[in-house]
Design a protein around this motif. Structure first.
Motif, PDB file in Angstrom:
ATOM      1  N   ARG A  71       0.873  -1.175   0.000  1.00 30.16           N
ATOM      2  CA  ARG A  71       0.000   0.000   0.000  1.00 30.16           C
ATOM      3  C   ARG A  71       0.909   1.224   0.000  1.00 30.16           C
ATOM      4  N   SER A  72       0.844   1.996  -1.051  1.00 27.52           N
ATOM      5  CA  SER A  72       1.722   3.157  -1.162  1.00 27.52           C
ATOM      6  C   SER A  72       1.050   4.219  -2.018  1.00 27.52           C
ATOM      7  N   GLY A  73       1.643   5.389  -2.036  1.00 24.99           N
ATOM      8  CA  GLY A  73       1.139   6.438  -2.900  1.00 24.99           C
ATOM      9  C   GLY A  73       1.220   6.047  -4.357  1.00 24.99           C
ATOM     10  N   ARG A  74       2.279   5.321  -4.728  1.00 25.10           N
ATOM     11  CA  ARG A  74       2.421   4.882  -6.113  1.00 25.10           C
ATOM     12  C   ARG A  74       1.302   3.922  -6.492  1.00 25.10           C
ATOM     13  N   THR A  75       0.999   2.971  -5.587  1.00 20.86           N
ATOM     14  CA  THR A  75      -0.077   2.025  -5.875  1.00 20.86           C
ATOM     15  C   THR A  75      -1.413   2.737  -5.977  1.00 20.86           C
ATOM     16  N   ALA A  76      -1.644   3.726  -5.108  1.00 26.79           N
ATOM     17  CA  ALA A  76      -2.886   4.508  -5.175  1.00 26.79           C
ATOM     18  C   ALA A  76      -2.989   5.230  -6.504  1.00 26.79           C
ATOM     19  N   LEU A  77      -1.884   5.803  -6.968  1.00 26.86           N
ATOM     20  CA  LEU A  77      -1.893   6.502  -8.257  1.00 26.86           C
ATOM     21  C   LEU A  77      -2.156   5.526  -9.395  1.00 26.86           C
TER      22      LEU A  77
END
Length: 271
Positions: free
Chosen positions: A251-257
């Motif tokens: 779970r990361s900002g990259r995955t959210a993007l």
């Protein structure tokens, strides 16, 4: 005459084969420089998200943006280490902060160093020393371990300084995915592992600004995702969003993007 003609043709052929000397770099004209290897490569437009588009790292945004502003203004500024979880926006934050400061002043340039170019640092710094502009030298994803030990030691030497001091308008920002780079409590392990850890700690100690990036918990991940989608008027299913993260292993900002990009694409919208 024939011999003279042959010599002229040979000379002309050699001129065509000889590499053209690269013109000297105009460090004041270049907005940003990327992939710095043997010579500078101009980046006319810095690939950077707006600062407000980066979510879940509010304190880190303030810290690095302030550093960039101080450096551009000529005030004292630290070298910076951005360390921690992958995909949480370390590299994106560097570009975003520089771009944000550049909207106010062009007195700051970002110079990204290509892998393996640390031995050229002294020559680069000597060249930049006389330029009336602030420079942030960017080393992205610094490696650790035995194979990267020489590079780490070279960087430590640079940060420590030598007989000739590093000019105050030249500072470094380094990103590293190793989460435990600044942790000191674990003294176990094999000798070579302790040596690697000690090398990492000794390097980390030489940065005046150290910003940690931690894995996003569920609520933070979903909040980041919502922040990307809200301007598009799009919602999302939390269970599907979590399944997407599980499939990618974090779970990361990259995955959210990435998931926001998927949903925007389904809706026929640009993110």
């Amino acid at each position: 005459m024939e011999d003279g003609g042959a010599l002229e043709r040979i000379a002309a052929a050699l001129e065509r084969l000889a590499p053209v000397a690269a013109p000297p770099t105009d460090w004041l004209a270049l907005p940003d420089i990327g992939g710095m290897g043997e010579r500078a490569r101009t980046v006319p437009v810095l690939d950077a998200l707006p600062l407000e588009a980066l979510h879940g790292i509010e304190a880190q945004k303030v810290g690095l943006r302030n550093l960039c502003a101080r450096l551009a203004s000529g005030a004292a500024a630290h070298d910076a280490l951005l360390w921690g979880a992958r995909g949480m926006g370390k590299s994106a934050l560097v570009r975003a902060c520089v771009a944000d400061v550049q909207r106010e002043t062009q007195n700051l340039a970002l110079v990204q160093l290509a892998p393996g170019t640390l031995p050229t640092f002294p020559a680069l710094i000597a060249e930049l020393a006389g330029v009336s502009r602030a420079f942030l030298l960017f080393i992205d994803d610094l490696g650790f371990g035995a194979e990267a030990r020489a590079e780490m030691l070279a960087l430590r030497s640079l940060l420590e300084g030598g007989i000739a001091p590093r000019p105050p308008h030249i500072r470094l920002v380094v990103t590293a995915n190793r989460r435990g780079i600044v942790e000191r409590q674990d003294t176990s392990g094999a000798i070579h592992e302790r040596d690697e850890r000690d090398d990492a700690l000794a390097l980390a100690d030489r940065f005046g600004l150290s910003l940690g990036f931690h894995p996003a918990d569920k609520d933070t991940y979903l909040a980041i995702l919502g922040a990307y989608l809200a301007p598009l008027g799009l919602g999302f299913d939390a269970e599907e969003a979590m399944a997407f993260a599980i499939q990618r292993g974090n779970r990361s900002g990259r995955t959210a993007l990435q998931f926001a990009t998927e949903l925007a694409g389904r809706a026929g919208k640009r993110l």
